[in-house]
Each structure stands twice: as structure tokens, then as C-alpha cells.
Design a protein around this motif. Structure first.
Motif, PDB file in Angstrom:
ATOM      1  N   HIS A   1       5.748   8.226 -10.733  1.00  0.00           N
ATOM      2  CA  HIS A   1       5.176   7.656 -11.951  1.00  0.00           C
ATOM      3  C   HIS A   1       4.512   8.785 -12.752  1.00  0.00           C
ATOM      4  O   HIS A   1       4.251   9.861 -12.216  1.00  0.00           O
TER       5      HIS A   1
ATOM      6  N   SER B   1       1.609   8.632 -13.718  1.00  0.00           N
ATOM      7  CA  SER B   1       0.169   8.594 -13.402  1.00  0.00           C
ATOM      8  C   SER B   1      -0.268   9.923 -12.787  1.00  0.00           C
ATOM      9  O   SER B   1      -1.470  10.216 -12.742  1.00  0.00           O
TER      10      SER B   1
ATOM     11  N   ARG C   1      12.636   7.138  -8.595  1.00  0.00           N
ATOM     12  CA  ARG C   1      12.448   6.337  -7.369  1.00  0.00           C
ATOM     13  C   ARG C   1      13.763   6.158  -6.645  1.00  0.00           C
ATOM     14  O   ARG C   1      14.812   5.975  -7.273  1.00  0.00           O
TER      15      ARG C   1
ATOM     16  N   GLN D   1       8.292   6.548 -18.396  1.00  0.00           N
ATOM     17  CA  GLN D   1       7.044   5.800 -18.475  1.00  0.00           C
ATOM     18  C   GLN D   1       6.107   6.469 -19.473  1.00  0.00           C
ATOM     19  O   GLN D   1       6.219   7.667 -19.739  1.00  0.00           O
TER      20      GLN D   1
ATOM     21  N   GLU E   1       1.993   6.705 -19.515  1.00  0.00           N
ATOM     22  CA  GLU E   1       0.723   6.379 -18.866  1.00  0.00           C
ATOM     23  C   GLU E   1      -0.372   6.592 -19.911  1.00  0.00           C
ATOM     24  O   GLU E   1      -0.341   7.584 -20.645  1.00  0.00           O
TER      25      GLU E   1
ATOM     26  N   VAL F   1      -6.583   1.768  -9.427  1.00  0.00           N
ATOM     27  CA  VAL F   1      -7.409   0.964 -10.338  1.00  0.00           C
ATOM     28  C   VAL F   1      -8.096  -0.169  -9.586  1.00  0.00           C
ATOM     29  O   VAL F   1      -7.601  -0.647  -8.566  1.00  0.00           O
TER      30      VAL F   1
ATOM     31  N   GLY G   1       1.397  -2.282 -16.217  1.00  0.00           N
ATOM     32  CA  GLY G   1       0.422  -2.414 -15.128  1.00  0.00           C
ATOM     33  C   GLY G   1      -0.850  -1.769 -15.653  1.00  0.00           C
ATOM     34  O   GLY G   1      -0.780  -0.779 -16.393  1.00  0.00           O
ATOM     35  N   ALA G   2      -2.017  -2.297 -15.307  1.00  0.00           N
ATOM     36  CA  ALA G   2      -3.243  -1.757 -15.905  1.00  0.00           C
ATOM     37  C   ALA G   2      -4.437  -1.988 -14.988  1.00  0.00           C
ATOM     38  O   ALA G   2      -4.342  -2.693 -13.978  1.00  0.00           O
TER      39      ALA G   2
ATOM     40  N   ALA H   1      -6.901   2.516 -17.386  1.00  0.00           N
ATOM     41  CA  ALA H   1      -5.579   3.139 -17.424  1.00  0.00           C
ATOM     42  C   ALA H   1      -4.536   2.046 -17.478  1.00  0.00           C
ATOM     43  O   ALA H   1      -4.764   0.946 -16.965  1.00  0.00           O
TER      44      ALA H   1
ATOM     45  N   GLY I   1       0.038   1.717 -17.427  1.00  0.00           N
ATOM     46  CA  GLY I   1       1.320   2.420 -17.380  1.00  0.00           C
ATOM     47  C   GLY I   1       2.414   1.451 -17.787  1.00  0.00           C
ATOM     48  O   GLY I   1       2.367   0.273 -17.441  1.00  0.00           O
TER      49      GLY I   1
HETATM   50  N1  DAH Z   1       1.923   3.800 -11.977  1.00  0.00           N
HETATM   51  C1  DAH Z   1       2.290   2.404 -11.929  1.00  0.00           C
HETATM   52  C2  DAH Z   1       3.776   2.282 -11.637  1.00  0.00           C
HETATM   53  O1  DAH Z   1       4.478   3.204 -11.823  1.00  0.00           O
HETATM   54  C3  DAH Z   1       2.003   1.729 -13.231  1.00  0.00           C
HETATM   55  C4  DAH Z   1       0.546   1.573 -13.472  1.00  0.00           C
HETATM   56  C5  DAH Z   1      -0.097   0.479 -13.007  1.00  0.00           C
HETATM   57  C6  DAH Z   1      -0.153   2.525 -14.156  1.00  0.00           C
HETATM   58  C7  DAH Z   1      -1.439   0.259 -13.203  1.00  0.00           C
HETATM   59  C8  DAH Z   1      -1.527   2.367 -14.363  1.00  0.00           C
HETATM   60  C9  DAH Z   1      -2.135   1.213 -13.887  1.00  0.00           C
HETATM   61  O2  DAH Z   1      -2.266   3.242 -15.010  1.00  0.00           O
HETATM   62  O3  DAH Z   1      -3.447   1.036 -14.137  1.00  0.00           O
HETATM   63  O4  DAH Z   1       4.218   1.248 -11.252  1.00  0.00           O
END
Ligand code: DAH
Length: 341
Positions: free
Chosen positions: A170, A172, A196, A210, A212, A253, A284-285, A307, A309
Motif C-alpha cells: 500500500h 501507506s 499484492r 492508491q 494515501e 488507525v 479505508g480511513a 489518514a 487510503g
Molecule cells: N492501506 C490500506 C489498504 O491498502 C488502506 C487504508 C485504510 C489506508 C485505512 C488508510 C487507512 O490510511 O486509514 O488497504
């Protein structure tokens, strides 16, 4: 001698009649008028002619020479003109032919979706930061509160390069890197490719894109997250969107959630786009976990952050009603050229 002259005259007439190119005429000139040619031979024969007949004979040979020369010259000019005309005819441009269209390239449909997201985020005060596609286990997992044995690592089937180096799962991973070097306030949008180890299907791929988004400052609250997300999607879709948050789990998170938008196509009554649910899952957050802040040397007692994504292909699918994610990477121009900006 008269016989010789007549013979040569006839022979020349025949040969010159069939000569058709500039080159052939030039060759004839060498052949007839050159040092080893028949005119010179006749000149040599003059010695054997009786002295009183010699002047007349010499004049005849000379007349023949002049005649051959002027005949060749005239023919030469003729041929040259013809050849020039042929050449010009071949090179003629038909200005009435339709022009050839030059195809202008344009951004890939996924890049377009990504640019739209980033433009909106920049408009809202976020800056764009990139990070490495190949990263260490630490930035991709550990700094984000996935400890080595954390069961959440199973959520992301990972391509490992060595036991410690991997293709990021990700974007992130950029969070941890930024926090190490920047102190709050931090307002970052981090785009890029993620990888992935999944089976390629209409809905999943081994790589995708993605963005982020994260914000760290004093007094950042869940209400800020809720407002910022809703504002972002409203700007992106140029409409007032309705968001819904469902509790979910991501190690980095707390609380974590999935973000849904009321379906942009049916307004919530149910259609094929939202699969009759009335909602579209878009991100997703959550509020950044205190451990993640600590890993970035940011004091969680003083600062807080949010955050989220989101998948870029997902946005492009929604925007254009595309049904199969594989089409983005098949490089079929019939598909790609539909998405000109
Ligand atoms: N990194 C997660 C993914 O790839 C997505 C994500 C979810 C990013 C929640 C975030 C978050 O910043 O708060 O599935």
C-alpha cells in the motif's frame, strides 16, 4: 571515300534513332566523335586521297562531324527535357489528398483518475509526496503498527524480495517515511502503485494504484476526518455526496473504518453500479494510531492525525462504468483511446 562517308552517315542515323536516354546520347558522342572514333579513322584515310580531291573530301568529313555533333546535341537536349519532366511528374504532390492525422497521445485513464484526485487534494491544501515501490518490511508494516507476528499481515499477501525487502502492499508506507523527516503540521497526499500477491480477476490485480492521504496537527479530530472526506468526494464528483462510515480494522488507525458514498448512479435506491446496496465503498480511513505517531517521533500526547487510503482503479471503474480491472493493463488502444481528456 564517299562510300565510307555514306556508310557512316547511315549507320549513325540508325543508331541515333533508337537512342532514348541522356546516357545513351553521351555514349554515342564518345563513340562517334572521340579520338578512337570513325571520324578520326576517316581523317586518317585522307592521307591516301589524291591531293586535288583532298579539300573536298576533308570538307565532307568535317560536315559529317558537325552534323553528327549537332544531331547529338539536339537529341541530348530533347532527352534531358523529357527526363526532367518525368522526374517532375513523379515528384508531383497531390495537394487535394486528405492529410494524415497525427495522433496525439494522452494520459492513461488511471493516470487521469489519479490526477483528478491529486488536483482536488492540492486545492484543499495537501502536498504530494512520493515514496519507493520497493521498501523494507519496517516502513510497509512495522512502523504502521503491524508487528512481526501481527495477524493483520495476512490481509496483504506480499511479494517479498528478501525476508526484509518487499514490493509495498500500500502507499501507506509513505506515512512513516514522511513523519520521520517532517514535523506537524503535515498535510500529505501520497500516490503510487501498490502490489499484492493475488489472483488476477475482473476485480483484483497484482498491482494497482492508491492515494494515501494524511493529516497530523494539534487537535485533529474525527469530525475533521469526516468533514475532509465528505468535502473531498464532493469536490471530486462535483456533487454533494453523502458519506457513511462502517467500523473496520486497520492496525495503523484507531478507530478504523470503511468509507461508503451514497450511490452516485441511483441515489441509493439500488442499481447495478452499487450492486443493489445503495452504497459505494470508496476508501479505508481512521485516526492515526498513537503507536504510528510514536514510530515517526511525533508525540501522540501533543498531536493527533487522520489518514485515509483509496484505490485509483476503483475510481476509474466508477467514473466510466468499466467492469473489468484487467482492461487497464491490456494496452488495447480501442479501449484506451476512449478516454481522451
Ligand atoms: N492501506 C490500506 C489498504 O491498502 C488502506 C487504508 C485504510 C489506508 C485505512 C488508510 C487507512 O490510511 O486509514 O488497504
Amino acid at each position: 571515300m564517299d562510300n565510307e562517308i555514306q556508310k557512316l552517315t547511315q549507320e549513325f542515323e540508325q543508331t541515333v534513332a533508337v537512342a532514348a536516354t541522356v546516357q545513351q546520347i553521351e555514349d554515342l558522342k564518345v563513340k562517334y566523335l572521340g579520338k578512337k572514333g570513325p571520324i578520326q579513322d576517316l581523317m586518317k584515310l585522307l592521307r591516301d586521297v589524291a591531293p586535288d580531291a583532298r579539300p573536298l573530301c576533308g570538307k565532307k568529313i568535317n560536315d559529317l562531324k558537325v552534323w553528327i555533333d549537332s544531331t547529338l546535341q539536339a537529341k541530348y537536349e530533347n532527352c534531358l527535357q523529357q527526363e526532367d519532366q518525368q522526374k517532375i511528374a513523379q515528384e508531383t504532390l497531390d495537394v487535394t489528398l486528405p492529410g494524415r492525422r497525427r495522433h496525439l497521445g494522452n494520459s492513461h485513464v488511471v493516470t487521469q483518475a489519479m490526477d483528478q484526485m491529486l488536483n482536488v487534494l492540492m486545492e484543499m491544501g495537501f502536498s504530494v509526496q512520493y515514496g519507493p515501490d520497493i521498501d523494507t518490511d519496517y516502513y510497509n508494516f512495522e512502523a504502521l503498527n503491524f508487528s512481526k507476528e501481527h495477524p493483520a499481515r495476512d490481509m496483504q499477501d506480499t511479494f517479498y524480495i528478501t525476508s526484509n525487502v518487499l514490493l509495498r502492499t500500500h502507499t501507506s508506507n509513505i506515512q512513516a517515511r514522511i513523519m520521520e523527516f517532517h514535523k506537524p503540521p503535515i498535510r500529505i497526499a501520497a500516490p503510487g502503485r501498490a502490489y499484492r500477491n493475488e489472483t488476477i480477476t475482473a476485480r483484483s490485480h497484482v498491482f494497482f494504484h492508491q492515494v494515501e492521504v494524511f493529516y497530523v496537527d494539534t487537535g485533529v479530530t474525527f469530525a475533521d476526518l469526516q468533514f475532509t472526506l465528505t468535502d473531498f468526494f464532493s469536490r471530486l464528483f462535483k456533487a454533494t455526496v453523502e458519506t457513511r462510515f462502517r467500523p473496520s480494522y486497520f492496525p495503523f488507525v484507531e478507530p478504523g473504518m470503511e468509507v461508503d458514498l451514497r450511490c452516485l448512479s441511483c441515489g441509493g435506491s439500488g442499481c447495478h453500479l452499487c450492486k443493489q446496496t445503495g452504497w459505494l465503498e470508496v476508501a479505508g480511513a481512521g485516526m492515526i494510531h498513537p503507536e504510528v505517531l510514536k514510530n515517526g517521533a511525533i508525540d501522540p500526547e501533543e498531536y493527533s492525525g487522520f489518514a485515509w487510503g483509496m484505490g485509483v482503479e476503483r475510481l476509474a471503474l466508477l467514473q466510466h462504468g468499466i467492469k473489468d480491472i484487467r482492461m487497464f493493463t491490456e494496452n488495447d488502444l480501442r479501449f484506451l483511446s476512449q478516454f481522451t481528456q
